[in-house]
Enzyme design. Sequence first.
Site, short mmCIF file in Angstrom:
data_model
loop_
_atom_site.label_atom_id
_atom_site.label_comp_id
_atom_site.label_asym_id
_atom_site.label_seq_id
_atom_site.Cartn_x
_atom_site.Cartn_y
_atom_site.Cartn_z
N CYS A 35 55.80 -59.10 -118.37
CA CYS A 35 55.81 -58.28 -117.20
C CYS A 35 54.03 -57.86 -116.97
O CYS A 35 53.45 -57.79 -118.29
CB CYS A 35 56.47 -57.02 -117.15
SG CYS A 35 58.13 -57.30 -117.16
N ASP A 36 53.65 -57.88 -115.84
CA ASP A 36 52.54 -57.21 -115.63
C ASP A 36 52.33 -56.56 -114.29
O ASP A 36 53.08 -56.76 -113.18
CB ASP A 36 51.43 -58.33 -115.45
CG ASP A 36 49.81 -57.84 -115.78
OD1 ASP A 36 49.37 -57.41 -116.64
OD2 ASP A 36 49.19 -57.72 -114.72
N SER A 37 51.37 -55.36 -114.37
CA SER A 37 51.52 -54.64 -113.15
C SER A 37 49.88 -54.51 -112.49
O SER A 37 49.05 -54.32 -113.42
CB SER A 37 51.99 -53.20 -113.11
OG SER A 37 53.43 -53.20 -113.58
#
Length: 218
Positions: free
Chosen positions: A78-80
Site C-alpha cells: 500500500c502507498d498513499s
Amino acid sequence: MPDALPLRLVLASASPARRKSLQSAGIEPDVLVSGVDESLVVTDRAEDLCLELARLKAQAVLGRLRPTDDERTLVLGCDSVLAFDGEILGKPDDEADATRRWERMRGRSGVLHSGHCLVDMVAGRRAEAVASTVVHFADVSDHEIATYVATGEPLAVAGAFTIDGLGGPFVERIEGDPGTVVGLSLPLLRSLLAELDLRITDLWTKVAPGNQIVEPLG
C-alpha cells in the site's frame, strides 16, 4: 488451487495505522517492511504514483518470501499520497515543510489516494487498484499548526495529517471511505480478494469485540 490451505497475509508496510485497520477488522497480518526508495518513481499523476509504489513494495517483499506447502501467502503493498493544488504530497521533508503545507491546506480540500497491490504467491496472480477520498481541512490557526507540527505526527504521514490521530480534529469532513485516508481501504481489499477468488472472511482470525483470540473463522 489448494483452497484448504490456511491463508497468511503479509503487509508490506511499516504503517501502524494500516496494521491496526486490519486488526480491527479481524485480520492479523504479518508485517515485513519493503524498504523501497519512494523517490525512484516519478510521475505527474497521484493515482499512478501511489499504485506503482504499492506494486513495488509488494514485489520487494515477495522477493524475500518463499512459498510453503502448509499455507497460502498473500502480500499486500500500500502507498498513499495527497493531491493538492496540482501537486503530489507525500511525507513532509521536515517541520518547516509540514508547516507550509498546513498554511496552504487550511480551509481547503484535497484528494487522498491510496494504492493497493495484492499478490497471491501460490496462484501467481495479482489484483490492484486505487481508492480515492476527498478531504476537507478545517481553517486551523497558526497556533494549532505550530503545536501539531511540533508533535512530529505530520512528519510521518502522507499529506502531513491523520484522521485517526492528533490530526483528526483538523479534518472537518471527508467524501469517501475513511480507511483510504488511514492508508488501507477495507472495502477495496475485499474487492481485490474477490478478484483472486477469495473472501475477506477467509482472513478472519479473531472476533472483534474484546479482541478475543479464536481459531481462524474463514
